[in-house]
Design an enzyme around this catalytic site. Structure first.
Site, PDB file in Angstrom:
ATOM      1  N   ASP A   1       0.800  -1.029  -0.221  1.00 40.09           N
ATOM      2  CA  ASP A   1      -0.128  -0.013  -0.264  1.00 40.09           C
ATOM      3  C   ASP A   1       0.935   1.142   0.027  1.00 40.09           C
ATOM      4  O   ASP A   1       0.695   2.235  -0.671  1.00 40.09           O
ATOM      5  CB  ASP A   1      -0.909   0.049   1.297  1.00 40.09           C
ATOM      6  CG  ASP A   1      -1.828   1.267   1.292  1.00 40.09           C
ATOM      7  OD1 ASP A   1      -2.797   1.235   0.462  1.00 40.09           O
ATOM      8  OD2 ASP A   1      -1.679   1.770   2.114  1.00 40.09           O
TER       9      ASP A   1
ATOM     10  N   GLU B   1      -1.676  -5.236  -4.238  1.00 39.93           N
ATOM     11  CA  GLU B   1      -0.700  -4.543  -3.442  1.00 39.93           C
ATOM     12  C   GLU B   1       0.490  -5.373  -2.695  1.00 39.93           C
ATOM     13  O   GLU B   1       1.589  -4.922  -2.735  1.00 39.93           O
ATOM     14  CB  GLU B   1      -1.549  -3.946  -2.230  1.00 39.93           C
ATOM     15  CG  GLU B   1      -2.411  -2.536  -2.683  1.00 39.93           C
ATOM     16  CD  GLU B   1      -2.974  -1.995  -1.291  1.00 39.93           C
ATOM     17  OE1 GLU B   1      -3.195  -0.815  -1.286  1.00 39.93           O
ATOM     18  OE2 GLU B   1      -3.396  -2.830  -0.404  1.00 39.93           O
TER      19      GLU B   1
END
Length: 243
Positions: A58, A130
């Site tokens: 992220d 991610e």
């Protein structure tokens, strides 16, 4: 990690990523959903899930995206940059990116999640995307992440910019005017008519006290938008047939 608990062939995925892992343990962990990890645990086998990798991914996603839009859209204010980034890295966008490389084909899922269609679940695919970014970063650093990720981000941000300009003529005009420091843009109400429940407002948009567009609408915002649209046409920033 033992290959027998990670049976999927990863060479094709590496081709899609444009990156060959020196240590495939990183990408295997990135592809391991918690349902698979839990299922392996019942067999006394350790298969670490991708939740920690997702956390790191992220941040990697955010820095690469932020760096790109900051350098590319030098005329946009902080608020607009934040909006573009948010829409480029949201769950829906990551789901799209994951779909383009068929990431769902490579995720390790528990039987229950498999049967419930987990390979097409938006959250699972977005999280895995991610995590894969984190795997590339841990294995090879930030440059291969940029090489893989930026084509998705560039395409997405360009679509967002075009859509935003179609929908928000005022913002587009503001960005255009900001290219010339010191210019003053203002919207002036020049008239209104009709009963309270059915008003029609008339606005002019002025640049340095010169009228550059006029617009009318049932709300002040609508009238301002139409005035901005006329100004954009005047400056050649918008073709007259564009709505």
């Amino acid at each position: 990690m033992s290959d027998n608990i990670y049976p999927l062939e990863l060479s094709l995925l590496e081709e899609k990523l444009g990156y060959t892992f020196k240590n495939r343990d990183f990408v295997r962990t990135a592809l391991t959903h918690s349902s698979y990890s839990n299922e392996m645990r019942t067999k006394n086998v350790t298969a670490v899930c991708n939740e920690r990798m997702e956390f790191l991914g992220d941040s990697v996603l955010s820095i690469v995206t932020s760096e790109y839009i900051f350098g590319k859209y030098t005329d946009l204010p902080e608020g607009e940059l934040t909006k573009i980034r948010a829409n480029s890295v949201c769950e829906g966008a990551l789901f799209e990116y994951a779909g383009e490389i068929r990431l769902g084909d490579y995720i390790y899922l528990g039987n229950g999640e498999e049967k419930s269609g987990g390979r097409n679940h938006k959250a699972i695919l977005a999280d895995a995307f991610e995590a894969v970014l984190a795997a590339i970063y841990l294995d090879g650093g930030i440059e291969p992440v940029r090489k893989f990720l930026l084509p998705f981000i560039i395409t997405k941000t360009e679509k967002l910019i075009k859509a935003g300009r179609r929908e928000d003529y005022k913002s587009h005009l503001q960005q255009f005017v900001q290219k010339s420091p010191g210019d003053i843009l203002e919207y002036v109400l020049v008239g209104e008519e009709g009963p309270a429940h059915d008003k029609c407002f008339h606005f002019e948009v002025k640049l340095n006290n010169n009228t550059i567009g006029k617009g009318s609408g049932g709300t002040k915002r609508e009238a301002e938008q139409q005035a901005a649209r006329e100004a954009l046409i005047l400056f050649g920033e918008l073709s007259e047939d564009k709505k």
